[in-house]
Motif scaffolding. Structure first.
Motif, PDB file in Angstrom:
ATOM      1  N   SER A 129       0.810  -1.213   0.000  1.00 48.10           N
ATOM      2  CA  SER A 129       0.000   0.000   0.000  1.00 48.10           C
ATOM      3  C   SER A 129       0.851   1.275   0.000  1.00 48.10           C
ATOM      4  O   SER A 129       1.887   1.347   0.662  1.00 48.10           O
ATOM      5  N   LEU A 131       0.209   3.912   1.432  1.00 48.83           N
ATOM      6  CA  LEU A 131       0.229   4.442   2.788  1.00 48.83           C
ATOM      7  C   LEU A 131       1.371   3.838   3.592  1.00 48.83           C
ATOM      8  O   LEU A 131       2.086   4.543   4.311  1.00 48.83           O
ATOM      9  N   GLY A 237      -1.319  12.578 -11.256  1.00 47.56           N
ATOM     10  CA  GLY A 237      -2.609  12.351 -10.627  1.00 47.56           C
ATOM     11  C   GLY A 237      -2.527  11.705  -9.266  1.00 47.56           C
ATOM     12  O   GLY A 237      -3.543  11.358  -8.686  1.00 47.56           O
ATOM     13  N   TYR A 239      -2.111  11.108  -5.290  1.00 45.89           N
ATOM     14  CA  TYR A 239      -2.517  11.935  -4.155  1.00 45.89           C
ATOM     15  C   TYR A 239      -1.756  11.620  -2.870  1.00 45.89           C
ATOM     16  O   TYR A 239      -1.210  12.500  -2.208  1.00 45.89           O
ATOM     17  N   ILE A 240      -1.735  10.324  -2.508  1.00 42.12           N
ATOM     18  CA  ILE A 240      -1.319   9.941  -1.152  1.00 42.12           C
ATOM     19  C   ILE A 240       0.111  10.370  -0.821  1.00 42.12           C
ATOM     20  O   ILE A 240       0.345  11.075   0.171  1.00 42.12           O
ATOM     21  N   LEU A 244       1.214  13.234   1.923  1.00 42.08           N
ATOM     22  CA  LEU A 244       1.817  12.848   3.205  1.00 42.08           C
ATOM     23  C   LEU A 244       3.255  13.335   3.335  1.00 42.08           C
ATOM     24  O   LEU A 244       3.666  13.797   4.398  1.00 42.08           O
ATOM     25  N   THR A 254      -3.198  17.616  -7.022  1.00 39.48           N
ATOM     26  CA  THR A 254      -4.254  16.761  -6.476  1.00 39.48           C
ATOM     27  C   THR A 254      -4.660  17.200  -5.070  1.00 39.48           C
ATOM     28  O   THR A 254      -5.845  17.244  -4.745  1.00 39.48           O
ATOM     29  N   ILE A 257      -6.687  20.366  -5.254  1.00 33.39           N
ATOM     30  CA  ILE A 257      -8.084  20.090  -5.637  1.00 33.39           C
ATOM     31  C   ILE A 257      -8.881  19.649  -4.417  1.00 33.39           C
ATOM     32  O   ILE A 257      -9.980  20.153  -4.146  1.00 33.39           O
ATOM     33  N   ILE A 262     -12.934  20.040  -0.020  1.00 34.90           N
ATOM     34  CA  ILE A 262     -13.220  19.685   1.370  1.00 34.90           C
ATOM     35  C   ILE A 262     -13.181  20.900   2.287  1.00 34.90           C
ATOM     36  O   ILE A 262     -14.005  21.032   3.179  1.00 34.90           O
TER      37      ILE A 262
ATOM     38  N   THR B 114      -7.881   9.278  -9.651  1.00 35.66           N
ATOM     39  CA  THR B 114      -9.019   9.042  -8.766  1.00 35.66           C
ATOM     40  C   THR B 114      -9.594  10.352  -8.225  1.00 35.66           C
ATOM     41  O   THR B 114     -10.809  10.459  -8.032  1.00 35.66           O
ATOM     42  N   ILE B 115      -8.741  11.347  -8.000  1.00 34.64           N
ATOM     43  CA  ILE B 115      -9.236  12.602  -7.441  1.00 34.64           C
ATOM     44  C   ILE B 115     -10.296  13.220  -8.350  1.00 34.64           C
ATOM     45  O   ILE B 115     -11.251  13.845  -7.888  1.00 34.64           O
ATOM     46  N   ASP B 204      -6.765  -1.434  -0.154  1.00 29.89           N
ATOM     47  CA  ASP B 204      -5.821  -0.317  -0.028  1.00 29.89           C
ATOM     48  C   ASP B 204      -6.433   1.037  -0.366  1.00 29.89           C
ATOM     49  O   ASP B 204      -5.771   2.058  -0.233  1.00 29.89           O
ATOM     50  N   LEU B 206      -7.893   4.526  -0.533  1.00 29.92           N
ATOM     51  CA  LEU B 206      -8.020   5.577   0.477  1.00 29.92           C
ATOM     52  C   LEU B 206      -8.827   6.773  -0.005  1.00 29.92           C
ATOM     53  O   LEU B 206      -9.751   7.219   0.667  1.00 29.92           O
ATOM     54  N   LEU B 207      -8.490   7.300  -1.180  1.00 29.66           N
ATOM     55  CA  LEU B 207      -8.987   8.615  -1.570  1.00 29.66           C
ATOM     56  C   LEU B 207     -10.518   8.666  -1.663  1.00 29.66           C
ATOM     57  O   LEU B 207     -11.146   9.615  -1.162  1.00 29.66           O
ATOM     58  N   LEU B 210     -11.973   8.658   1.798  1.00 24.07           N
ATOM     59  CA  LEU B 210     -11.803   9.943   2.483  1.00 24.07           C
ATOM     60  C   LEU B 210     -12.940  10.890   2.134  1.00 24.07           C
ATOM     61  O   LEU B 210     -13.403  11.667   2.961  1.00 24.07           O
ATOM     62  N   PHE B 211     -13.389  10.847   0.870  1.00 17.05           N
ATOM     63  CA  PHE B 211     -14.424  11.777   0.432  1.00 17.05           C
ATOM     64  C   PHE B 211     -15.834  11.332   0.818  1.00 17.05           C
ATOM     65  O   PHE B 211     -16.656  12.155   1.209  1.00 17.05           O
ATOM     66  N   PRO B 221      -7.223   1.812   5.612  1.00 16.94           N
ATOM     67  CA  PRO B 221      -6.430   2.906   5.048  1.00 16.94           C
ATOM     68  C   PRO B 221      -6.794   4.263   5.662  1.00 16.94           C
ATOM     69  O   PRO B 221      -5.917   5.083   5.924  1.00 16.94           O
ATOM     70  N   ILE B 224      -5.225   4.516   9.048  1.00 15.65           N
ATOM     71  CA  ILE B 224      -3.779   4.736   8.940  1.00 15.65           C
ATOM     72  C   ILE B 224      -3.491   6.186   8.542  1.00 15.65           C
ATOM     73  O   ILE B 224      -2.600   6.835   9.091  1.00 15.65           O
ATOM     74  N   TRP B 225      -4.273   6.680   7.613  1.00 13.76           N
ATOM     75  CA  TRP B 225      -4.125   8.077   7.161  1.00 13.76           C
ATOM     76  C   TRP B 225      -4.252   9.020   8.352  1.00 13.76           C
ATOM     77  O   TRP B 225      -3.418   9.908   8.557  1.00 13.76           O
TER      78      TRP B 225
END
Lengths: 301, 262
Positions: A129, A131, A237, A239-240, A244, A254, A257, A262, B114-115, B204, B206-207, B210-211, B221, B224-225
């Motif tokens: 992952s 993450l 594209g 994000y993670i 982080l 990203t 955006i 949010i 994905t965003i 896995d 996440l994104l 999150l939304f 995930p 963990i985030w």
């Protein structure tokens, strides 16, 4: 190769019209197969394509109809984010492709045992992952992380080096994430190079260096392009890892955006940036598709 | 190819192994950290300790997230694999413009970030009043997982000789009999492999979560985030190590499947 397999190949659309017409008359016989593809297709149209088109629609209609959102693309804050993104992605792509070439070259020309070990080294990270990988880099790179404490313990530095929550950290994390994606298409391309050409070059008196730079390297250019484009697009594209390891400081598109949506609830600007991102990727792919088969690039063939 | 013209020189080989180490070592470093006897992220000082694992396995929050992720990923995998496999078979047999268009549609989720997708999907869920529901999360994981299944199964189908199917049909098998008894046994390794992919994809992810997950759904995930952003403690290293082990196990499972197939 049987006819139907042949028909499933990408060259199908270039076929003679008469053949196409004949096939269309057979649609009735194929009704059962349409039933097979219907559920997945309907799901993707409803819950993937429709929301995607919705993003385009919002970018032209909110907060008010017109191109107002697109005018905002030239504002200083957006251009700053765009430049940061571009810089980080270009640096990441260049480093990744150079390292990927090195690994792919040695991998393809290694003995069978070494090849198996290298394969594991290349694809294991791919399965872990993003993450977990970002977390690993944080433990290594932060102020009191393993690298800084090791360097300080060895008396090499007085103050901790700023390795994380800046562009350096983002690039390290991105290169680590993207390397397998860079290596795999390159290795596939290097494998298809005919080894006897290099032998011929050597036999005709070329040195090792000349053989590499004048025969091997030019033959591997399609692989380099494929690998670079894949890494660049994925970096744009992603994000993670940037979110982080950048820690909000070297913000990429990203993350910007997601903040628009949010935190400040500016759907117009957020969707406009998203549409622009897709357009840039589409443009890049359109250019590259002139030299490469895109389905191959994404593993669809 | 072991001829002299292509064998990499020793320095090149060493450099390539350095890159391989760069890929692997950062992952492995979380294992000793998870065994540290300290209360902060560090290497073990006076010996190893398992108490961060004890923390993890007695934490109601982590266990709940683990369960939620497992449920969501299992259901998503089941749906994505069955629908994706049928779709791949249909496309393969049709081989016309419509199936070409479907294959193109399947490439979209692999190319579009994905965003971008999640903005539109969020709005759709608002309209459908599905924000913060399992159904919403599962739908998103299914539609983004199906393409992987279609691609993997299609690759296996491309090397399957259609005449077996034709023979079965001409001997009186119905289409569903032919698919179940002739086709599926021949592509089952690819289907299993696609299931592993679809599972990891959801496990896995996440994104999107999150939304759209609201307050009630806290997948692994997402937990963990939050952990990385709030408190970096060695329990996180224990979680990361567990996930690393799960990934490695699934990878070896996949390699074994592919080996048996070939």
């Amino acid at each position: 190769m049987s006819a139907l397999q042949d028909a499933a190949s990408p060259g199908y659309l270039d076929r003679a019209p008469s053949q196409l017409r004949r096939r269309r008359f057979q649609l009735g016989d194929n009704a059962a197969f349409y039933v097979l593809i219907a559920p997945a297709t309907v799901l993707l149209l409803t819950f993937y394509l429709y929301p995607l088109l919705q993003v385009f629609w919002i970018s032209f209609t909110e907060p008010k109809p017109g191109f107002g959102n697109y005018a905002l693309l030239l504002s200083p804050s957006v251009t700053r984010v765009a430049l940061t993104t571009l810089r980080i992605c270009v640096i990441t792509t260049v480093i990744t492709v150079v390292l990927a070439y090195l690994v792919a070259y040695c991998w393809v020309h290694a003995g069978p045992r070494a090849q198996r070990v290298m394969l594991l080294g290349i694809i294991l990270p791919l399965w872990v992952s993003a993450l977990v990988r970002a977390f690993a880099w944080i433990t290594l790179l932060r102020r009191d992380g393993l690298i800084n404490s090791a360097l300080a313990g060895a008396g090499l530095i007085d103050a901790p080096l700023p390795l994380l929550w800046n562009e350096f950290g983002v690039v390290v994390g991105l290169v680590h994430y993207m390397l397998p994606y860079g290596i795999l298409p390159l290795a596939a391309s290097l494998r298809s190079i005919d080894g006897s050409l290099m032998l011929a070059a050597r036999g005709l008196g070329a040195t090792r260096g000349q053989t590499f730079s004048m025969v091997y390297l030019p033959l591997s250019i399609p692989g380099i392009v494929a690998s670079a484009i894949l890494v660049f697009i994925f970096s744009l594209g992603f994000y993670i890892t940037p979110a982080l390891l950048g820690g909000g400081r070297s913000m990429m598109i990203t993350e910007y955006i997601s903040i628009q949506i949010i935190e400040v609830l500016r759907w117009g600007l957020g969707t406009t940036l998203a549409v622009t991102l897709v357009m840039i990727i589409a443009l890049l792919l359109a250019v590259v598709s002139r030299v490469l088969d895109l389905r191959k690039l994404f593993g669809a063939k | 190819m072991s001829d002299a013209a292509l064998t990499p020189t020793a320095p090149t080989r060493i450099a390539s192994w350095v890159v391989i180490c760069f890929l692997l070592l950062p992952l492995l470093v979380i294992v000793p950290i998870s065994l540290t006897d300290q209360d902060y992220l560090s290497m073990p000082v006076d010996g190893i300790s398992l108490r961060h694992y004890a923390n993890l396995f007695t934490s109601r929050e982590w266990l709940w997230s683990f369960t939620q992720s497992l449920i969501i990923a299992s259901i998503s995998t089941l749906l994505a694999v069955s629908l994706g496999t049928l779709c791949a078979i249909g496309c393969w047999r049709l081989g016309n413009r419509i199936s070409e268009a479907v294959r193109l549609l399947m490439l979209l989720p692999m190319i579009v970030p994905t965003i971008v997708y999640v903005l539109g999907f969020y709005r759709l869920l608002v309209d459908l009043k599905l924000l913060g529901t399992y159904l919403g999360v599962i739908i998103s994981h299914v539609v983004t997982g199906i393409p992987y299944v279609v691609v993997i199964v299609s690759t296996a189908l491309a090397s399957f000789d259609l005449r077996y199917d034709q023979a079965a049909r001409s001997l009186g098998a119905t289409m569903s009999q032919s698919i179940r008894l002739v086709l599926l046994p021949n592509i089952k390794a690819a289907v299993a492999s696609s299931a592993i992919f679809a599972f990891i994809h959801s496990w896995d992810e996440l994104l999107i979560v999150l939304f759209i997950a609201g307050r009630s759904i806290f997948t692994l995930p997402r937990r963990i985030w939050d952990g990385i952003n709030d408190k970096l403690d060695p329990t996180m290293a224990a979680v990361a190590t567990m996930l690393l082990l799960i990934s490695a196990a699934l990878l070896f499972l996949d390699l074994a499947l592919r080996k048996r197939e070939s």
